[in-house]
Design an enzyme around this catalytic site. Structure first.
Site, PDB file in Angstrom:
ATOM      1  N   ASP A 137       7.937  -5.788   7.542  1.00 36.13           N
ATOM      2  CA  ASP A 137       7.346  -5.030   6.624  1.00 36.13           C
ATOM      3  C   ASP A 137       5.816  -5.721   6.698  1.00 36.13           C
ATOM      4  OD1 ASP A 137       6.417  -4.009   4.010  1.00 36.13           O
ATOM      5  OD2 ASP A 137       8.607  -4.453   3.252  1.00 36.13           O
TER       6      ASP A 137
ATOM      7  N   GLU B 287       4.280   3.637   3.948  1.00 29.43           N
ATOM      8  CA  GLU B 287       4.573   3.605   2.711  1.00 29.43           C
ATOM      9  C   GLU B 287       3.467   4.400   2.060  1.00 29.43           C
ATOM     10  OE1 GLU B 287       5.951   1.777  -1.689  1.00 29.43           O
ATOM     11  OE2 GLU B 287       4.304   0.614  -0.515  1.00 29.43           O
TER      12      GLU B 287
ATOM     13  N   HIS C 172      13.787  -1.145  -2.543  1.00 31.05           N
ATOM     14  CA  HIS C 172      13.617  -2.319  -3.414  1.00 31.05           C
ATOM     15  C   HIS C 172      12.978  -2.023  -4.725  1.00 31.05           C
ATOM     16  CE1 HIS C 172      10.223  -2.241  -1.075  1.00 31.05           C
ATOM     17  NE2 HIS C 172       9.616  -3.000  -1.926  1.00 31.05           N
ATOM     18  N   ASP C 173      12.097  -0.953  -4.811  1.00 29.88           N
ATOM     19  CA  ASP C 173      11.178  -0.419  -5.773  1.00 29.88           C
ATOM     20  C   ASP C 173      11.641   0.528  -6.792  1.00 29.88           C
ATOM     21  OD1 ASP C 173       9.012  -2.169  -4.858  1.00 29.88           O
ATOM     22  OD2 ASP C 173       8.406  -0.422  -3.553  1.00 29.88           O
TER      23      ASP C 173
ATOM     24  N   ASP D 272       3.049  -1.338   4.137  1.00 30.81           N
ATOM     25  CA  ASP D 272       3.133  -1.256   2.531  1.00 30.81           C
ATOM     26  C   ASP D 272       1.923  -0.355   2.021  1.00 30.81           C
ATOM     27  OD1 ASP D 272       4.499  -2.580   0.118  1.00 30.81           O
ATOM     28  OD2 ASP D 272       2.486  -3.508  -0.043  1.00 30.81           O
TER      29      ASP D 272
END
Ligand code: GLC
Ligand code: CA
Length: 555
Positions: A98, A253, A326-327, A199
């Site tokens: 990440d 993302e 995870h969001d 990210d």
């Protein structure tokens, strides 16, 4: 269309804090992951996307990095990391890191320097502005509540933070910043990692005029920094200086990304990234107060969005496919049915619907078991900065009543996805021998990996089969997508076509039995059922689909 390994791969996301704790401190860690690699091998995935494991004060669970070349102490050491990487590679599993470089932690050495004074050599690594009439430089709000600017007493200016004040935004317009980031990425690539999930990468190029944004319900303006003026230029530079030198899998993302923008980020020319995470399908139930509501995603709208991405990117870019991460709250509790009666069938349906599409599928830990949302009963159970801040900000301003807001964060909050992975039916679901940092979902006695690995018709084995089918049938990877019955509120039906073959995917998203006629051009053909969640081996011309039944049939 060019064939590549990352188009044929299935990615599994690990949220390390909640995956497996090896030393009993209640926090998942790298050795815990290493110990579960065999499990992932058994599932059949190709790539692990590892949420951040770098040194971090954990204001946002590792998405606030204070040293990109060090491992978070709670997660282990660099030796542990190397062992995990080596072991994963020897099992044929790749590791995708990440990359969180829109911002750093305020405890990163660059920021510690930057805030020292206006003429510090690192000042321009971040985004500093003078106030306006004794107030913030503009009206921008942060994604985690409050203003996006924080005043720094010591140096007398405000710095920008699109997320928490402990996540100051890097100034990508400064070429020294870009060089630092690219050097760091090269360092990880030289170590042998296999890719990056980037990210909020769509936010790195800020709006140059820093004008006020449109004011929302919270009273703050929208920064509108997505897809900024130089974002493609910077990613192309990253591609030249890092990505193109290695054989990587990359996904950006990209909040605020449209199909038109995605064709640039993920162009098949290969000048930027392999693919993006778009948000249109998971934002369908958004509303005035961001995601805090009880809105339902309606099937015709979901189909329209998914299908738009399928057809618009075809041949021009590449899709990522995801329901969960995870969001996001657990998709099974959001668009599926998580009641004991239909939970497994519904989880299998969601898997089928997604995995038979064109794109690289992402599985979030526990999705392969049909894990569900957590039954929150009090504010003390929340750990997530986003949910906690939103709760206090919106209730204290009297915008949403406390009980109502509690319901919303319980339903949509990110902690739903962050409860510990459910390994077995021993205490704390086998996640830890200590006390977990966040509560375990009480349904772990019914839903856990051990039980499912032993049972042939489990969600686990079904996902295993979905992954295997993708390896066996090129049509699943490369076939053209076409939506049928766009207006149906019950059925999601689509076909894939490839080299004279056709794959028909039928999903009944409701609790009702639905009678359906298969399309004219397939009538009379004998289809082979590749997968079914209802033990079906044929599809009649006029078929009665059971509640949450799905099937994929090859003609
Ligand atoms: C991304 C991450 C999220 C994090 C945010 C700030 O959206 O997925 O978890 O809070 O960026 O880094
Ligand atoms: Ca631990």
């Amino acid at each position: 269309m060019e064939k590549t390994w990352w188009k044929e791969s299935v990615v599994y996301q690990i949220y390390p804090r909640s995956f497996c704790d090896s030393n009993g401190d209640g926090i998942g860690d790298l050795n815990g992951i290493t110990g579960k690699l065999e499990y992932l091998k058994e599932l059949g995935i190709d790539v692990i996307w590892l949420s951040p494991v770098y040194q971090s004060p954990n204001d946002d669970n590792g998405y606030d990095i204070s040293d990109y070349k060090a491992i978070m102490e709670e997660f282990g050491t660099m030796e542990d990391y190397d062992r995990m990487l080596f072991r994963a590679h020897s099992l044929g599993i790749k590791i995708m890191m990440d990359l969180v470089v829109n911002h750093t932690s305020d405890e990163h050495a660059w920021f510690v320097e930057s805030r020292k004074s206006k003429d510090n050599p690192y000042r321009d690594y971040y985004i500093w502005r003078d106030g306006k009439n004794g107030k913030e430089p503009n009206n921008w709000g942060s994604c985690f509540g409050g203003s996006a600017w924080k005043y720094d007493e010591g140096s007398g200016q405000y710095f920008l933070h699109l997320f928490s004040p402990k996540q100051p935004d890097l100034n990508w317009d400064n070429q020294k910043v870009r060089k630092e980031v690219f050097d760091m990425m090269n360092w990880w690539c030289e170590k042998g990692i296999d890719g990056f999930r980037m990210d909020v990468i769509s936010l790195i190029s800020k709006k140059p005029d820093f004008q006020d944004g449109e004011v929302g319900q919270s009273g703050y303006g929208d920064p509108g920094c997505a897809n900024g003026p130089h974002v493609h230029e910077y990613l192309q530079e990253m591609n030249r200086k890092v990505l193109s030198k290695y054989d990587l899998i990359t996904v950006g993302e990209c909040s605020g990304v449209t199909v038109e923008e995605a064709k640039k980020y993920a162009s098949s020319e290969g000048t930027e990234l392999n693919m993006v995470f778009q948000f249109e399908h998971v934002d369908l139930d958004g509303g005035e107060s961001f995601k805090w509501n009880h809105n339902k995603i309606r099937l015709p709208e979901l189909k329209a969005v998914m299908s738009k991405w399928q057809t618009e990117l075809a041949g021009k870019a590449w899709n990522s496919l995801y329901w969960c991460n995870h969001d996001q709250p657990r998709m099974l509790s959001r668009i599926g049915n998580d009641s004991p009666k239909y939970r497994e069938r519904s989880a299998k349906l969601l898997g089928t619907c997604l995995h038979m599409m064109q794109g690289t599928p992402y599985i979030y830990q526990g999705e392969e078991l049909g894990m569900t949302n957590y039954p929150f009963t009090s504010m003390e159970e929340f750990r997530d900065i986003e949910s906690i801040n939103a709760y206090y900000e919106l209730t204290e301003k009297g915008i949403i009543a406390p009980e109502e807001m509690f319901d919303y964060i319980s339903y949509k909050g990110r902690d739903n996805a962050r409860t510990p992975m459910q390994w077995d039916d021993s205490s704390y679901a086998g996640f830890t021998s200590g006390t977990p940092w966040i509560a375990v979902n009480p349904n772990y006695k019914e839903i856990n990996a051990k039980e499912q690995m032993e049972r042939e018709d489990s969600v686990f084995h079904y996902y295993q089969k979905l992954i295997r089918l993708r390896k066996e049938y090129e049509i699943i990877v490369y076939g053209d997508y076409e939506l049928l019955l766009p207006d149906s509120r019950e059925l999601y039906v689509y076909t894939r076509s490839y080299e004279g073959q056709k794959l028909l995917v039928v999903c009944n998203f409701t609790e009702k039995e639905i009678v359906w006629e298969i399309p004219q051009d397939l009538k009379g053909c004998v289809g082979r059922v590749l997968i079914s969640n209802y033990g079906r081996d044929t599809l009649e011309e006029s078929v009665t689909l059971a509640a949450y039944e799905c099937a994929a049939v090859l003609y």
